[in-house]
Design a protein around this motif. Structure first.
Motif, PDB file in Angstrom:
ATOM      1  N   VAL A 136      13.602  72.316  97.640  1.00 28.44           N
ATOM      2  CA  VAL A 136      12.780  72.505  96.443  1.00 28.44           C
ATOM      3  C   VAL A 136      13.015  71.334  95.510  1.00 28.44           C
ATOM      4  CG1 VAL A 136      12.290  73.985  94.460  1.00 28.44           C
ATOM      5  CG2 VAL A 136      12.927  75.014  96.661  1.00 28.44           C
ATOM      6  N   ARG A 137      11.933  70.675  95.120  1.00 27.85           N
ATOM      7  CA  ARG A 137      12.002  69.570  94.166  1.00 27.85           C
ATOM      8  C   ARG A 137      11.351  70.004  92.856  1.00 27.85           C
ATOM      9  NH1 ARG A 137      11.997  67.147  99.140  1.00 27.85           N
ATOM     10  NH2 ARG A 137      13.315  65.296  99.343  1.00 27.85           N
ATOM     11  N   ARG A 138      12.105  69.879  91.768  1.00 29.00           N
ATOM     12  CA  ARG A 138      11.628  70.279  90.443  1.00 29.00           C
ATOM     13  C   ARG A 138      11.199  69.045  89.659  1.00 29.00           C
ATOM     14  NH1 ARG A 138      12.089  76.168  90.058  1.00 29.00           N
ATOM     15  NH2 ARG A 138      13.808  76.732  91.456  1.00 29.00           N
ATOM     16  N   ALA A 139      10.042  69.155  89.022  1.00 26.60           N
ATOM     17  CA  ALA A 139       9.535  68.077  88.181  1.00 26.60           C
ATOM     18  C   ALA A 139       9.523  68.537  86.725  1.00 26.60           C
ATOM     19  CB  ALA A 139       8.120  67.680  88.615  1.00 26.60           C
ATOM     20  N   PRO A 140       9.734  67.627  85.783  1.00 28.80           N
ATOM     21  CA  PRO A 140       9.793  68.008  84.367  1.00 28.80           C
ATOM     22  C   PRO A 140       8.469  68.575  83.857  1.00 28.80           C
ATOM     23  CG  PRO A 140      10.699  65.809  84.707  1.00 28.80           C
ATOM     24  CD  PRO A 140      10.015  66.190  85.982  1.00 28.80           C
ATOM     25  N   LEU A 141       8.555  69.311  82.764  1.00 28.00           N
ATOM     26  CA  LEU A 141       7.355  69.781  82.069  1.00 28.00           C
ATOM     27  C   LEU A 141       7.708  70.093  80.634  1.00 28.00           C
ATOM     28  CD1 LEU A 141       6.322  73.475  82.873  1.00 28.00           C
ATOM     29  CD2 LEU A 141       8.680  72.622  82.889  1.00 28.00           C
ATOM     30  N   TRP A 142       6.678  70.115  79.807  1.00 29.66           N
ATOM     31  CA  TRP A 142       6.839  70.481  78.398  1.00 29.66           C
ATOM     32  C   TRP A 142       6.445  71.934  78.236  1.00 29.66           C
ATOM     33  CZ3 TRP A 142       2.670  71.092  74.577  1.00 29.66           C
ATOM     34  CH2 TRP A 142       3.157  71.361  73.290  1.00 29.66           C
ATOM     35  N   VAL A 143       7.309  72.705  77.593  1.00 32.30           N
ATOM     36  CA  VAL A 143       7.034  74.122  77.358  1.00 32.30           C
ATOM     37  C   VAL A 143       6.840  74.336  75.860  1.00 32.30           C
ATOM     38  CG1 VAL A 143       7.842  76.486  77.662  1.00 32.30           C
ATOM     39  CG2 VAL A 143       8.442  74.731  79.354  1.00 32.30           C
ATOM     40  N   PRO A 144       5.624  74.608  75.421  1.00 32.76           N
ATOM     41  CA  PRO A 144       5.374  74.785  73.980  1.00 32.76           C
ATOM     42  C   PRO A 144       5.860  76.143  73.489  1.00 32.76           C
ATOM     43  CG  PRO A 144       3.359  75.165  75.206  1.00 32.76           C
ATOM     44  CD  PRO A 144       4.393  74.724  76.216  1.00 32.76           C
ATOM     45  N   ALA A 145       6.189  76.205  72.218  1.00 27.83           N
ATOM     46  CA  ALA A 145       6.600  77.471  71.625  1.00 27.83           C
ATOM     47  C   ALA A 145       5.420  78.420  71.492  1.00 27.83           C
ATOM     48  CB  ALA A 145       7.229  77.212  70.256  1.00 27.83           C
ATOM     49  N   HIS A 146       4.236  77.856  71.285  1.00 25.47           N
ATOM     50  CA  HIS A 146       3.021  78.664  71.134  1.00 25.47           C
ATOM     51  C   HIS A 146       1.960  78.121  72.090  1.00 25.47           C
ATOM     52  CE1 HIS A 146       4.815  80.526  67.605  1.00 25.47           C
ATOM     53  NE2 HIS A 146       5.100  79.318  67.145  1.00 25.47           N
ATOM     54  N   PRO A 147       1.962  78.586  73.342  1.00 27.47           N
ATOM     55  CA  PRO A 147       1.074  78.005  74.372  1.00 27.47           C
ATOM     56  C   PRO A 147      -0.373  78.488  74.267  1.00 27.47           C
ATOM     57  CG  PRO A 147       2.359  79.787  75.294  1.00 27.47           C
ATOM     58  CD  PRO A 147       2.830  79.623  73.887  1.00 27.47           C
ATOM     59  N   ARG A 148      -1.077  77.991  73.285  1.00 22.51           N
ATOM     60  CA  ARG A 148      -2.473  78.350  73.116  1.00 22.51           C
ATOM     61  C   ARG A 148      -3.288  77.085  72.932  1.00 22.51           C
ATOM     62  NH1 ARG A 148       0.435  82.161  70.197  1.00 22.51           N
ATOM     63  NH2 ARG A 148       0.135  84.315  70.868  1.00 22.51           N
ATOM     64  N   GLY A 149      -4.540  77.142  73.410  1.00 22.43           N
ATOM     65  CA  GLY A 149      -5.458  76.031  73.209  1.00 22.43           C
ATOM     66  C   GLY A 149      -4.951  74.729  73.771  1.00 22.43           C
ATOM     67  N   ALA A 150      -4.949  73.695  72.916  1.00 16.63           N
ATOM     68  CA  ALA A 150      -4.564  72.353  73.348  1.00 16.63           C
ATOM     69  C   ALA A 150      -3.109  72.303  73.811  1.00 16.63           C
ATOM     70  CB  ALA A 150      -4.791  71.359  72.209  1.00 16.63           C
ATOM     71  N   ALA A 151      -2.247  73.117  73.204  1.00 17.94           N
ATOM     72  CA  ALA A 151      -0.839  73.113  73.601  1.00 17.94           C
ATOM     73  C   ALA A 151      -0.680  73.592  75.035  1.00 17.94           C
ATOM     74  CB  ALA A 151      -0.025  73.995  72.657  1.00 17.94           C
ATOM     75  N   ARG A 152      -1.451  74.597  75.421  1.00 15.24           N
ATOM     76  CA  ARG A 152      -1.362  75.084  76.798  1.00 15.24           C
ATOM     77  C   ARG A 152      -1.859  74.031  77.784  1.00 15.24           C
ATOM     78  NH1 ARG A 152      -1.113  80.159  79.652  1.00 15.24           N
ATOM     79  NH2 ARG A 152      -0.926  81.257  77.674  1.00 15.24           N
TER      80      ARG A 152
END
Length: 433
Positions: A68-84
């Motif tokens: 399994v290879r994991r790649a980075p990601l950004w996790v927003p505090a409020h994942p709605r609209g543009a943030a999601r």
């Protein structure tokens, strides 16, 4: 067979697409296939990267005998609209490097999991470059769900999203989804019928089976012997419609023999905790470990599956399989004619989405009728055993995998999916053929 699975979510996530992707990968590896996975670090349903994991580092690990290879990601505090969208795009971009690195491995099949569809171009690119077949498995129609829940307003952006979705879907050699209605939706988006496949979410019916004794959770939570437990277990997000379940609990607060238990995590957990604190018949607990799932599901006398109207027509909730396997009565929200409605016909009670009054009445009725609960639970269990077992679903996936490697993904594998997922005939589930 060399299979590369490419998806945002994976174990140790306990709910949603990550759970099913990991179980599929491990089941196929156990059948002798060489499986590799490219995914993100675990973050769902809490929407924060789990302790001991980094959101910003690449990582390689062995899990269940699979690389399994994991790649980075950004996790927003409020994942709605543009943030999601930015959240999904961050993984789509960061995962390009570990995906390209798989070219030398020369997979036979590259399987992308949607969400997120933003990963589809990379999956297609690698498949074409390595001579592999390209497979897209749709757990959720992201664009439809965003529009139905009001996250994506009608207009040029929505049109562009639908155009991108259709263009991607039509380019894959195999496009599978988790219900017959979702497969029919693929056809409306231009996917050839010979390229589609119904692959319902499965359940280990040996691990999840009816308890013949009171669940250990009853004593742990201080639930009395005569109390009827109404259980919601799963993600606590916007589309689940948990406010309607809280409303139903408030309407039944005068019944001391009915206890509502909410179990899980998600964006709305804190708000739900505040609401539960105001109701004497509600108990809230955190997400439980996988090895306690049978005890948890066996706690229920009545499972509840609330949903918002926009979500109820689009997807088959992944939590439904465990509910049915547990052999307990189910109350769900769904419109007539949807896949969820048809699956629960004769095996549960279905009310209209966003109708808290009808939900409360259904729970009230079942709480008073133990024999009806038993009949519905037994019917649901039969359906799970005949149509949703892990072995039967893996056989269907494996059949198409071999077709992809041999005579082509569209050759000799178009079978009536109704015989596989369990057709409603006189409210009985037809066993797979």
């Amino acid at each position: 067979m060399k299979l590369l699975i490419y998806g945002l979510n994976y174990a140790p996530e306990l709910t949603g697409a990550g759970k099913y992707t990991a179980e599929m990968a491990e089941a196929l590896a156990a059948r002798g296939h060489a499986v590799r996975v490219v995914c993100a670090p675990p973050y769902y349903p809490a929407w924060r990267v789990a302790a001991g994991w980094s959101a910003w580092r690449y990582r390689r690990e062995m899990r269940g005998g699979i690389v399994v290879r994991r790649a980075p990601l950004w996790v927003p505090a409020h994942p709605r609209g543009a943030a999601r969208v930015a959240h999904l795009a961050s993984f789509a971009f960061s995962s390009v490097l570990p995906m390209v690195a798989q070219w030398r491995w020369r997979p036979d099949v590259v399987m992308a999991i949607a969400p997120t569809l933003l990963c589809a171009p990379v999956a297609l690119m690698l498949a074409r470059a390595s001579g592999a077949s390209a497979w897209l498995h749709v757990q959720d129609f992201e664009v439809d769900a965003a529009c139905g829940l009001g996250l994506l307003a009608p207009g040029p952006l929505a049109c562009a999203a639908h155009a991108f979705e259709g263009a991607m879907l039509r380019r894959f050699d195999v496009v599978s989804s988790i219900s017959e209605r979702m497969v029919e939706r693929l056809a409306t988006l231009g996917v050839l019928a010979t390229r589609t496949l119904c692959v319902p979410n499965w359940v280990d019916v040996r691990a999840i089976r009816p308890l013949r004794r009171p669940s250990l959770y009853r004593q742990a939570l201080g639930i009395g012997e005569g109390e009827v437990v109404v259980l919601y277990a799963g993600n606590m997000g916007a589309k689940q419609g948990l406010d309607y379940l809280i409303d139903a609990a408030a309407r039944l607060v005068a019944r001391p023999d009915v206890r509502f238990v909410f179990c899980g995590d998600g964006l709305l957990r804190d708000a739900l905790a505040r609401q539960c604190a105001q109701l004497s018949n509600c108990t809230l607990i955190g997400l439980q470990s996988a090895d306690r799932l049978r005890e948890l599901l066996g706690l229920a006398d009545i499972h509840v599956l609330p949903q918002r109207a926009g979500a109820a027509d689009l997807v088959m909730p992944s939590k439904l399989t465990g509910m049915m396997a547990s052999g307990r009565a189910i109350v769900a929200m769904a419109h007539a004619g949807t896949q969820l409605f048809e699956v629960l016909a004769g095996r549960g009670v279905v009310v209209e989405p966003e109708d808290a009054v009808a939900l409360a009445r259904a729970i009230d009725r079942l709480a008073d009728d133990a024999s009806l609960r038993a009949r519905l639970g037994a019917a649901a269990r039969r359906y799970a055993v005949h149509g949703l077992s892990l072995d039967s679903v893996m056989e269907r996936i494996e059949q198409r995998l071999y077709a992809c490697r041999g005579d082509g993904c569209e050759v000799g594998v178009r079978i009536d999916e109704r015989a596989f997922v369990g057709e409603t005939v006189g409210h009985r589930a037809r066993p797979p053929t």
